[in-house]
Design a protein around this motif. Structure first.
Motif, PDB file in Angstrom:
ATOM      1  N   ALA A 141      64.567  51.579  68.373  1.00  0.00           N
ATOM      2  CA  ALA A 141      63.391  51.725  67.509  1.00  0.00           C
ATOM      3  C   ALA A 141      62.556  52.820  68.146  1.00  0.00           C
ATOM      4  CB  ALA A 141      62.591  50.436  67.470  1.00  0.00           C
ATOM      5  N   THR A 142      61.942  53.658  67.328  1.00  0.00           N
ATOM      6  CA  THR A 142      61.218  54.787  67.916  1.00  0.00           C
ATOM      7  C   THR A 142      59.857  54.975  67.262  1.00  0.00           C
ATOM      8  OG1 THR A 142      61.356  57.141  68.450  1.00  0.00           O
ATOM      9  CG2 THR A 142      62.203  56.481  66.311  1.00  0.00           C
ATOM     10  N   SER A 143      58.900  55.446  68.081  1.00  0.00           N
ATOM     11  CA  SER A 143      57.614  55.837  67.512  1.00  0.00           C
ATOM     12  C   SER A 143      57.580  57.359  67.384  1.00  0.00           C
ATOM     13  CB  SER A 143      56.478  55.348  68.399  1.00  0.00           C
ATOM     14  OG  SER A 143      56.628  55.860  69.695  1.00  0.00           O
ATOM     15  N   GLY A 144      58.719  58.007  67.628  1.00  0.00           N
ATOM     16  CA  GLY A 144      58.745  59.455  67.391  1.00  0.00           C
ATOM     17  C   GLY A 144      59.700  60.241  68.273  1.00  0.00           C
ATOM     18  N   ASP A 145      59.392  60.339  69.586  1.00  0.00           N
ATOM     19  CA  ASP A 145      60.146  61.255  70.445  1.00  0.00           C
ATOM     20  C   ASP A 145      61.504  60.718  70.895  1.00  0.00           C
ATOM     21  OD1 ASP A 145      58.333  63.263  70.304  1.00  0.00           O
ATOM     22  OD2 ASP A 145      57.338  62.803  72.193  1.00  0.00           O
ATOM     23  N   THR A 146      61.549  59.451  71.310  1.00  0.00           N
ATOM     24  CA  THR A 146      62.787  58.905  71.863  1.00  0.00           C
ATOM     25  C   THR A 146      63.918  58.941  70.849  1.00  0.00           C
ATOM     26  OG1 THR A 146      61.529  57.468  73.290  1.00  0.00           O
ATOM     27  CG2 THR A 146      63.821  56.883  72.960  1.00  0.00           C
ATOM     28  N   GLY A 147      63.617  58.553  69.611  1.00  0.00           N
ATOM     29  CA  GLY A 147      64.649  58.447  68.580  1.00  0.00           C
ATOM     30  C   GLY A 147      65.394  59.748  68.385  1.00  0.00           C
ATOM     31  N   LYS A 161      78.280  55.216  68.597  1.00  0.00           N
ATOM     32  CA  LYS A 161      77.514  55.309  67.354  1.00  0.00           C
ATOM     33  C   LYS A 161      76.056  55.059  67.700  1.00  0.00           C
ATOM     34  CE  LYS A 161      80.498  54.424  63.437  1.00  0.00           C
ATOM     35  NZ  LYS A 161      81.835  54.078  63.945  1.00  0.00           N
ATOM     36  N   ILE A 162      75.154  55.634  66.920  1.00  0.00           N
ATOM     37  CA  ILE A 162      73.734  55.407  67.197  1.00  0.00           C
ATOM     38  C   ILE A 162      72.971  55.159  65.900  1.00  0.00           C
ATOM     39  CG2 ILE A 162      73.414  57.935  67.389  1.00  0.00           C
ATOM     40  CD1 ILE A 162      70.947  57.229  69.202  1.00  0.00           C
ATOM     41  N   ILE A 163      72.125  54.134  65.941  1.00  0.00           N
ATOM     42  CA  ILE A 163      71.294  53.786  64.791  1.00  0.00           C
ATOM     43  C   ILE A 163      69.833  53.772  65.247  1.00  0.00           C
ATOM     44  CG2 ILE A 163      70.831  52.054  62.999  1.00  0.00           C
ATOM     45  CD1 ILE A 163      73.701  50.960  63.703  1.00  0.00           C
ATOM     46  N   VAL A 164      69.004  54.535  64.557  1.00  0.00           N
ATOM     47  CA  VAL A 164      67.589  54.624  64.933  1.00  0.00           C
ATOM     48  C   VAL A 164      66.715  54.143  63.780  1.00  0.00           C
ATOM     49  CG1 VAL A 164      65.712  56.234  65.468  1.00  0.00           C
ATOM     50  CG2 VAL A 164      67.935  56.514  66.572  1.00  0.00           C
ATOM     51  N   PHE A 165      65.802  53.236  64.083  1.00  0.00           N
ATOM     52  CA  PHE A 165      64.826  52.758  63.104  1.00  0.00           C
ATOM     53  C   PHE A 165      63.465  53.350  63.433  1.00  0.00           C
ATOM     54  CE2 PHE A 165      67.983  49.329  63.291  1.00  0.00           C
ATOM     55  CZ  PHE A 165      68.251  49.133  61.942  1.00  0.00           C
ATOM     56  N   TYR A 166      62.795  53.886  62.409  1.00  0.00           N
ATOM     57  CA  TYR A 166      61.435  54.378  62.651  1.00  0.00           C
ATOM     58  C   TYR A 166      60.500  53.842  61.566  1.00  0.00           C
ATOM     59  CZ  TYR A 166      61.880  57.732  58.798  1.00  0.00           C
ATOM     60  OH  TYR A 166      62.014  58.297  57.550  1.00  0.00           O
ATOM     61  N   PRO A 167      59.216  53.661  61.909  1.00  0.00           N
ATOM     62  CA  PRO A 167      58.265  53.174  60.911  1.00  0.00           C
ATOM     63  C   PRO A 167      57.985  54.262  59.884  1.00  0.00           C
ATOM     64  CG  PRO A 167      57.152  53.625  62.999  1.00  0.00           C
ATOM     65  CD  PRO A 167      58.609  53.866  63.241  1.00  0.00           C
ATOM     66  N   LYS A 168      58.347  54.016  58.633  1.00  0.00           N
ATOM     67  CA  LYS A 168      58.120  55.004  57.560  1.00  0.00           C
ATOM     68  C   LYS A 168      56.614  55.256  57.457  1.00  0.00           C
ATOM     69  CE  LYS A 168      59.311  57.468  53.980  1.00  0.00           C
ATOM     70  NZ  LYS A 168      60.049  58.711  54.192  1.00  0.00           N
ATOM     71  N   GLN A 200      60.538  47.501  66.674  1.00  0.00           N
ATOM     72  CA  GLN A 200      60.962  47.183  68.031  1.00  0.00           C
ATOM     73  C   GLN A 200      61.416  45.722  68.128  1.00  0.00           C
ATOM     74  OE1 GLN A 200      61.246  49.003  70.853  1.00  0.00           O
ATOM     75  NE2 GLN A 200      59.609  48.468  72.273  1.00  0.00           N
ATOM     76  N   THR A 201      60.618  44.826  67.551  1.00  0.00           N
ATOM     77  CA  THR A 201      60.965  43.401  67.572  1.00  0.00           C
ATOM     78  C   THR A 201      62.256  43.164  66.794  1.00  0.00           C
ATOM     79  OG1 THR A 201      58.619  42.904  67.675  1.00  0.00           O
ATOM     80  CG2 THR A 201      60.057  41.075  67.090  1.00  0.00           C
ATOM     81  N   GLY A 202      62.383  43.845  65.658  1.00  0.00           N
ATOM     82  CA  GLY A 202      63.603  43.722  64.852  1.00  0.00           C
ATOM     83  C   GLY A 202      64.838  44.110  65.658  1.00  0.00           C
ATOM     84  N   VAL A 203      64.733  45.194  66.412  1.00  0.00           N
ATOM     85  CA  VAL A 203      65.862  45.652  67.231  1.00  0.00           C
ATOM     86  C   VAL A 203      66.181  44.625  68.318  1.00  0.00           C
ATOM     87  CG1 VAL A 203      66.514  47.346  68.994  1.00  0.00           C
ATOM     88  CG2 VAL A 203      65.646  48.122  66.791  1.00  0.00           C
ATOM     89  N   LYS A 204      65.125  44.116  68.992  1.00  0.00           N
ATOM     90  CA  LYS A 204      65.337  43.102  70.036  1.00  0.00           C
ATOM     91  C   LYS A 204      66.022  41.875  69.460  1.00  0.00           C
ATOM     92  CE  LYS A 204      61.822  44.191  73.445  1.00  0.00           C
ATOM     93  NZ  LYS A 204      60.361  44.077  73.610  1.00  0.00           N
ATOM     94  N   ILE A 206      68.073  41.715  66.960  1.00  0.00           N
ATOM     95  CA  ILE A 206      69.500  41.991  66.719  1.00  0.00           C
ATOM     96  C   ILE A 206      70.259  41.968  68.050  1.00  0.00           C
ATOM     97  CG2 ILE A 206      71.180  43.642  65.781  1.00  0.00           C
ATOM     98  CD1 ILE A 206      68.935  44.712  63.969  1.00  0.00           C
ATOM     99  N   PHE A 207      69.672  42.591  69.075  1.00  0.00           N
ATOM    100  CA  PHE A 207      70.287  42.572  70.415  1.00  0.00           C
ATOM    101  C   PHE A 207      70.555  41.142  70.882  1.00  0.00           C
ATOM    102  CE2 PHE A 207      68.870  46.982  71.718  1.00  0.00           C
ATOM    103  CZ  PHE A 207      70.113  47.393  72.145  1.00  0.00           C
ATOM    104  N   ASN A 208      69.609  40.247  70.581  1.00  0.00           N
ATOM    105  CA  ASN A 208      69.698  38.876  71.118  1.00  0.00           C
ATOM    106  C   ASN A 208      70.412  37.902  70.189  1.00  0.00           C
ATOM    107  OD1 ASN A 208      68.348  39.671  73.400  1.00  0.00           O
ATOM    108  ND2 ASN A 208      66.325  39.218  72.545  1.00  0.00           N
ATOM    109  N   ASP A 209      70.884  38.370  69.047  1.00  0.00           N
ATOM    110  CA  ASP A 209      71.547  37.480  68.086  1.00  0.00           C
ATOM    111  C   ASP A 209      72.998  37.251  68.531  1.00  0.00           C
ATOM    112  OD1 ASP A 209      72.993  36.419  65.957  1.00  0.00           O
ATOM    113  OD2 ASP A 209      71.743  37.418  64.441  1.00  0.00           O
ATOM    114  N   LYS A 210      73.237  36.035  69.077  1.00  0.00           N
ATOM    115  CA  LYS A 210      74.550  35.728  69.670  1.00  0.00           C
ATOM    116  C   LYS A 210      75.696  35.899  68.682  1.00  0.00           C
ATOM    117  CE  LYS A 210      74.594  33.353  73.915  1.00  0.00           C
ATOM    118  NZ  LYS A 210      73.217  32.941  74.272  1.00  0.00           N
ATOM    119  N   SER A 211      75.538  35.328  67.476  1.00  0.00           N
ATOM    120  CA  SER A 211      76.680  35.353  66.560  1.00  0.00           C
ATOM    121  C   SER A 211      76.946  36.781  66.073  1.00  0.00           C
ATOM    122  CB  SER A 211      76.473  34.384  65.389  1.00  0.00           C
ATOM    123  OG  SER A 211      75.557  34.921  64.476  1.00  0.00           O
TER     124      SER A 211
END
Ligand SMILES: *Cc1c(COP(=O)(O)O)cnc(C)c1O
Length: 495
Positions: A141-147, A161-168, A200-204, A206-211
């Motif tokens: 998840a990015t606020s601009g530069d990292t993504g 593969k890379i997936i980036v989410f940014y706040p529209k 950011q929370t959404g990404v976390k 997904i990272f923590n979703d065991k199944s």
């Protein structure tokens, strides 16, 4: 025996560097740190003979001891090439009595390129060394530069593969255009209807979703993280402080062995921690000057020994430093706590439960080489104007925060030691705010149009990163709800 890495929160699990890079973050939520910080294994004067890549090799090999010389050199060759618009990679510019270390000559014209252009190669090599056959999926998840820097780094890298989410609507027009025009069949950029914290929370989640992780593994894929807590981002950043030092020696500004100061505009504390690691290697550094914007949680910490995130959050003209929890500070606290994971865990527990913690007077002594201060929005804009008027040199708002804090340091201490200021973004990335500071803003013009004016004023050519996005086709148009993030990931990965 090579260097080993442990979690800041648990001394038991020991990993070699390549495994720490692949994992990103420890299972207990701690950050990986070397059990002992390395020292230079050659004379400081040797570095004055080296170019950027050679310097990178002799610095990084001290940290990444399980990489062979060939592996490490291959990673360095693939990273610091013509993607940078100068063969110097990180040139120094003298202005306003300091030396600006320009870390913005990479693909996305911000300093995150320095590490993110090599991280994908380190990861790929680490996977191969450890017989990991899975495809590596980077989720950010990015606020601009990292993504954008991560996208550019992983663009077309096989096995990733890379997936980036940014706040529209939550990033600057130039930042958005940079991301949605990203090339590479392995890249995906998705706008979300929500703010950065929700992304950011959404990404976390997904990272923590065991199944979900099990589904991923059975499809031969695994998640990894490209954010700044990965040791594979920290280590490459140590290089440019050593390189800046030898540039000053080569230019006759200092004698080899003489001390310098380093000023860093700070958010997540990664960049300044790399400077601290350089000092531990044996680089003669007197003060590490930590510069904050109005989110001055670090200034207060250096002054009082109390870290307190319970405060108002300010949106500033230096958005990459709008941070109240500086994740990488955990690594410094661990060291000044005498590498004690129990003490450190106690403090981090207080931080997550109460939002604050206080260090002991003995620990405070470990911070003597740091000086902290901050610049408000007016001081930042004034500094952009002042540096332009005195030296015809245009700096971006993040760098201006550092320059303003450096001025405060000099007037408080009278210290005239040669000083390097980390210049973390090109002014062309934050054109609107820079032009406002110079009283040259034209509200009728788009940010892209304004770059022409900035180019005339600064007598600097518009960087290729900006030229490219003017005509590049938009490839990424998805905008989704927060609750659709996991499905979007599954869709892109064909799960
Ligand atoms: C990320 C960033 C920073 C802050 O760096 P940290 O390593 O998070 O302290 C400063 N300036 C710019 C332009 C950045 O993109």
């Amino acid at each position: 025996m090579g260097l080993e890495y442990v979690s800041t929160r648990n001394g038991k699990e020991r990993l070699c560097a390549s495994k720490a890079i692949l994992k990103g973050i420890a299972d207990d939520g701690g950050l990986f740190v070397p059990t002992e910080l390395p020292h230079f294994d050659r004379e400081l004067s040797d570095f004055t003979e080296m170019d950027y890549k050679e310097t990178a090799f002799h610095v990084m090999k001290l940290f990444l001891t399980d990489f062979s010389e060939e592996e490490l050199r291959n990673c360095i060759e693939s990273a610091y090439d013509a993607k940078f618009d100068t063969p110097l990679i990180a040139p120094l510019k003298k202005a306003s009595k300091a030396y600006f270390l320009e870390l913005f000559h990479g693909k996305t014209i911000a300093f995150k390129d320095m590490a993110l252009s090599i991280l994908p190669h380190l990861m790929k090599t680490a996977a191969k060394k450890n017989n990991v056959k899975d495809e590596i999926v980077i989720l950010t998840a990015t606020s601009g530069d990292t993504g954008k820097a991560a996208l550019a780094g992983f663009d077309s890298v096989p096995g990733t593969k890379i997936i980036v989410f940014y706040p529209k609507g939550g990033v600057s027009p130039i930042q958005e255009k940079q991301m949605v025009t990203q090339s590479g069949e392995n890249t995906k950029v998705i706008g979300i209807r929500g703010n950065f914290d929700e992304a950011q929370t959404g990404v976390k989640n997904i990272f923590n979703d065991k199944s979900f992780n099990e589904r991923l593994l059975s499809a031969g894929k695994r998640f990894s993280s490209a954010n700044s807590i990965n040791i594979g981002r920290l280590v490459p950043q140590v290089t440019y402080y050593v390189y800046a030092y030898s540039s000053l020696v080569k230019d006759g500004v200092i004698e080899c062995g003489q001390e310098i100061n380093i000023t860093v505009p700070t958010g997540n504390f990664g960049n300044i921690l790399a400077a601290y690691y350089a000092k531990q290697l044996g680089l003669p550094v007197k003060k590490l000057i930590c510069a904050s914007n109005e989110n001055k949680v670090l200034f207060d910490f250096f002054k009082t020994g109390i870290y307190d995130r319970n405060r108002e959050f300010h949106l500033t003209s230096s958005p990459s430093m709008d941070i109240l929890i500086s994740s990488n500070l955990e690594r410094l606290i661990y060291m000044i706590a005498g590498n004690d994971p129990v003490k450190l865990s106690g403090l981090m527990k207080e931080l997550s439960e109460k939002g604050s913690y206080e260090i002991t007077p003995e620990m405070k002594e470990g911070l003597l080489c740091f000086y902290g201060n901050y610049a408000n929005e007016n001081e930042t804009a004034e500094t952009i104007r002042k540096v332009y008027e005195s030296d015809s040199y245009v700096i971006d708002p993040h760098t201006a925060v550092a320059a303003a804090v450096y001025d405060k340091y000099v007037s408080e201490t009278g210290d005239t030691t040669a000083t390097v200021i980390a210049s973390t973004a090109s002014p062309f990335k934050f054109t609107r705010n820079v032009m406002k500071a110079l009283s040259e803003d034209d509200p009728k013009k788009t940010d892209i149009e304004l770059t022409e004016d900035l180019s005339k004023i600064s007598k600097v050519k518009i960087p290729p990163a900006i030229e490219e996005i003017k005509s590049a086709p938009v490839r990424h148009t998805d905008v989704i709800e927060i609750k659709e993030m996991e499905a979007a990931v599954a869709g892109f990965l064909g799960l």
